[in-house]
Design an enzyme around this catalytic site. Structure first.
Site, PDB file in Angstrom:
ATOM      1  N   TYR A  60       0.832  -1.208   0.000  1.00 41.18           N
ATOM      2  CA  TYR A  60       0.000   0.000   0.000  1.00 41.18           C
ATOM      3  C   TYR A  60       0.867   1.259   0.000  1.00 41.18           C
ATOM      4  O   TYR A  60       0.411   2.334  -0.390  1.00 41.18           O
ATOM      5  CB  TYR A  60      -0.854   0.033   1.269  1.00 41.18           C
ATOM      6  CG  TYR A  60      -2.144  -0.768   1.241  1.00 41.18           C
ATOM      7  CD1 TYR A  60      -2.384  -1.768   0.293  1.00 41.18           C
ATOM      8  CD2 TYR A  60      -3.131  -0.512   2.188  1.00 41.18           C
ATOM      9  CE1 TYR A  60      -3.571  -2.491   0.309  1.00 41.18           C
ATOM     10  CE2 TYR A  60      -4.329  -1.229   2.212  1.00 41.18           C
ATOM     11  CZ  TYR A  60      -4.542  -2.220   1.273  1.00 41.18           C
ATOM     12  OH  TYR A  60      -5.715  -2.932   1.293  1.00 41.18           O
ATOM     13  N   GLY A  61       2.096   1.118   0.496  1.00 39.85           N
ATOM     14  CA  GLY A  61       2.928   2.295   0.773  1.00 39.85           C
ATOM     15  C   GLY A  61       3.321   3.122  -0.429  1.00 39.85           C
ATOM     16  O   GLY A  61       3.851   4.220  -0.274  1.00 39.85           O
ATOM     17  N   CYS A 110      -1.535  -1.732  10.217  1.00 43.64           N
ATOM     18  CA  CYS A 110      -0.868  -1.219   9.020  1.00 43.64           C
ATOM     19  C   CYS A 110      -0.732   0.289   9.223  1.00 43.64           C
ATOM     20  O   CYS A 110      -1.738   1.000   9.295  1.00 43.64           O
ATOM     21  CB  CYS A 110      -1.731  -1.523   7.800  1.00 43.64           C
ATOM     22  SG  CYS A 110      -1.091  -0.840   6.256  1.00 43.64           S
ATOM     23  N   ASN A 111       0.506   0.747   9.354  1.00 44.61           N
ATOM     24  CA  ASN A 111       0.721   2.187   9.564  1.00 44.61           C
ATOM     25  C   ASN A 111       0.262   2.995   8.371  1.00 44.61           C
ATOM     26  O   ASN A 111      -0.210   4.117   8.504  1.00 44.61           O
ATOM     27  CB  ASN A 111       2.195   2.466   9.810  1.00 44.61           C
ATOM     28  CG  ASN A 111       2.645   1.918  11.131  1.00 44.61           C
ATOM     29  OD1 ASN A 111       2.598   2.604  12.130  1.00 44.61           O
ATOM     30  ND2 ASN A 111       3.063   0.668  11.160  1.00 44.61           N
ATOM     31  N   THR A 112       0.436   2.406   7.189  1.00 48.36           N
ATOM     32  CA  THR A 112       0.099   3.135   5.968  1.00 48.36           C
ATOM     33  C   THR A 112      -1.409   3.412   5.937  1.00 48.36           C
ATOM     34  O   THR A 112      -1.834   4.550   5.666  1.00 48.36           O
ATOM     35  CB  THR A 112       0.548   2.321   4.744  1.00 48.36           C
ATOM     36  OG1 THR A 112       1.936   1.987   4.923  1.00 48.36           O
ATOM     37  CG2 THR A 112       0.376   3.097   3.468  1.00 48.36           C
ATOM     38  N   CYS A 121       6.304   0.654  10.404  1.00 50.03           N
ATOM     39  CA  CYS A 121       5.620  -0.202   9.435  1.00 50.03           C
ATOM     40  C   CYS A 121       5.612  -1.586  10.069  1.00 50.03           C
ATOM     41  O   CYS A 121       6.656  -2.038  10.579  1.00 50.03           O
ATOM     42  CB  CYS A 121       6.388  -0.225   8.115  1.00 50.03           C
ATOM     43  SG  CYS A 121       5.808  -1.516   6.973  1.00 50.03           S
ATOM     44  N   HIS A 154       5.612  -4.415   8.881  1.00 47.91           N
ATOM     45  CA  HIS A 154       6.499  -5.410   8.271  1.00 47.91           C
ATOM     46  C   HIS A 154       7.904  -5.355   8.896  1.00 47.91           C
ATOM     47  O   HIS A 154       8.621  -6.356   8.879  1.00 47.91           O
ATOM     48  CB  HIS A 154       6.658  -5.161   6.762  1.00 47.91           C
ATOM     49  CG  HIS A 154       5.509  -5.643   5.918  1.00 47.91           C
ATOM     50  ND1 HIS A 154       4.279  -5.037   5.937  1.00 47.91           N
ATOM     51  CD2 HIS A 154       5.424  -6.667   5.020  1.00 47.91           C
ATOM     52  CE1 HIS A 154       3.476  -5.664   5.071  1.00 47.91           C
ATOM     53  NE2 HIS A 154       4.140  -6.651   4.509  1.00 47.91           N
TER      54      HIS A 154
HETATM   55  N1  DGL Z   1       2.592  -3.138   7.118  1.00 49.59           N
HETATM   56  C1  DGL Z   1       2.172  -1.960   6.409  1.00 49.59           C
HETATM   57  C2  DGL Z   1       2.511  -0.752   7.255  1.00 49.59           C
HETATM   58  O1  DGL Z   1       2.574  -0.886   8.464  1.00 49.59           O
HETATM   59  C3  DGL Z   1       2.672  -2.143   5.064  1.00 49.59           C
HETATM   60  C4  DGL Z   1       2.695  -1.177   4.094  1.00 49.59           C
HETATM   61  C5  DGL Z   1       2.637  -1.479   2.648  1.00 49.59           C
HETATM   62  O2  DGL Z   1       1.815  -2.304   2.232  1.00 49.59           O
HETATM   63  O3  DGL Z   1       3.386  -0.811   1.947  1.00 49.59           O
HETATM   64  O4  DGL Z   1       2.682   0.346   6.790  1.00 49.59           O
END
Ligand code: DGL
Length: 270
Positions: A39-40, A70-72, A194, A196
């Site tokens: 998503y980022g 998910c932070n995004t 994030c 991940h």
């Molecule tokens: N784990 C997501 C986060 O905390 C992933 C972001 C992504 O999909 O780019 O931002």
């Protein structure tokens, strides 16, 4: 009914793992939108549309409460969801606030005015969309004054983790830490912004050095969820089993999840 844990992909499993250990009796529904990760690199509208579609699917599983692990999505979509999209009987909680409360030495839900805190130089590692949103800096400014935040958008790391290419992920983490150090040579603390990134926490710590305190979210989010459910026990629901749903290929996602959590995890198609 169960508590939902949502992420664009595999990263939210770091939060799932901590929550399942802290609250072993709470049934959890994990949803990974792996078909659309990362998503980022998407814009805020796209992230909002994809996040809300996933959450609607989680409602079908009885999740009145969803943690955006998910932070995004928390940065780009949560406020809009809470202000104009969520029905009255549903809740969504993000992952920023527990982390910032810990860093600014606050108790859960302490809304007193911003004050000086010990940590003055903070490195933020996050996705390009999270960095662009400046949501972390905004939440921090509500709670602390005089903290200098240098943000590093870590392009490529989520893709490499989703692909299971941990050698590439490590090389990218080291180069992002180098880039950060060129802007802020001596951070006192580093935020893994994030979900991940805890999968690469040892590499971040090694590249940053032992004198930098690395904050990651999983345990803090699990603790704040426990506190929330104490105050809102009805949001926990009934249910007994943990469920894992993905928009991606269930076999591939199950293999990666099993590799990351070091126990058998089986996803089914969302
Ligand atoms: N784990 C997501 C986060 O905390 C992933 C972001 C992504 O999909 O780019 O931002």
């Amino acid at each position: 009914m169960a508590v939902g844990i949502f992420d664009s992909g595999l990263g939210g499993l770091t939060v799932y793992d901590a929550v399942s250990k802290r609250l072993p009796d709470v049934p959890l529904v994990y949803f990974g939108d792996n078909a659309h990760a990362p998503y980022g690199v998407r814009d805020a509208e796209d992230i909002f549309q994809k996040t809300t579609k996933s959450i609607e699917r989680m409602w079908e599983e009885g999740c009145d409460l969803v943690i955006l692990a998910c932070n995004t999505a928390s940065a780009a979509a949560l406020r809009r969801m809470q202000e104009s999209w969520l029905p009255e009987n549903k809740r969504a909680l993000g992952v920023f606030v527990p982390l910032i409360e810990a860093m600014t030495e606050r108790n859960w839900g302490d809304n007193s005015p911003p004050r000086e805190v010990d940590v003055k130089h903070v490195a933020l590692f996050a996705t390009p969309a999270t960095v662009a949103s400046r949501a972390f800096q905004r939440e921090l400014a509500f709670r602390a004054i005089g903290v200098d935040v240098e943000a590093q958008a870590c392009g490529g790391v989520v893709d490499a983790i989703e692909d299971g290419d941990l050698i590439l992920a490590e090389a990218l983490v080291r180069s992002h830490v180098d880039a950060l150090r060129r802007k802020m040579p001596s951070p006192e603390a580093a935020i893994l912004g994030c979900t991940h990134y805890p999968l690469m926490e040892n590499i971040f710590q090694d590249a940053l050095g032992a004198d930098v305190q690395v904050y990651s979210q999983a345990n803090l989010v699990a603790e704040s969820l426990a506190h929330y459910l104490d105050r809102h026990p009805k949001m926990q629901g009934e249910g007994t089993e943990n469920v894992f749903l993905t928009t991606g290929d269930p076999k591939r996602v199950s293999d990666r999840a099993t590799q990351f959590l070091r126990r058998k995890i089986e996803f089914t198609a969302a």
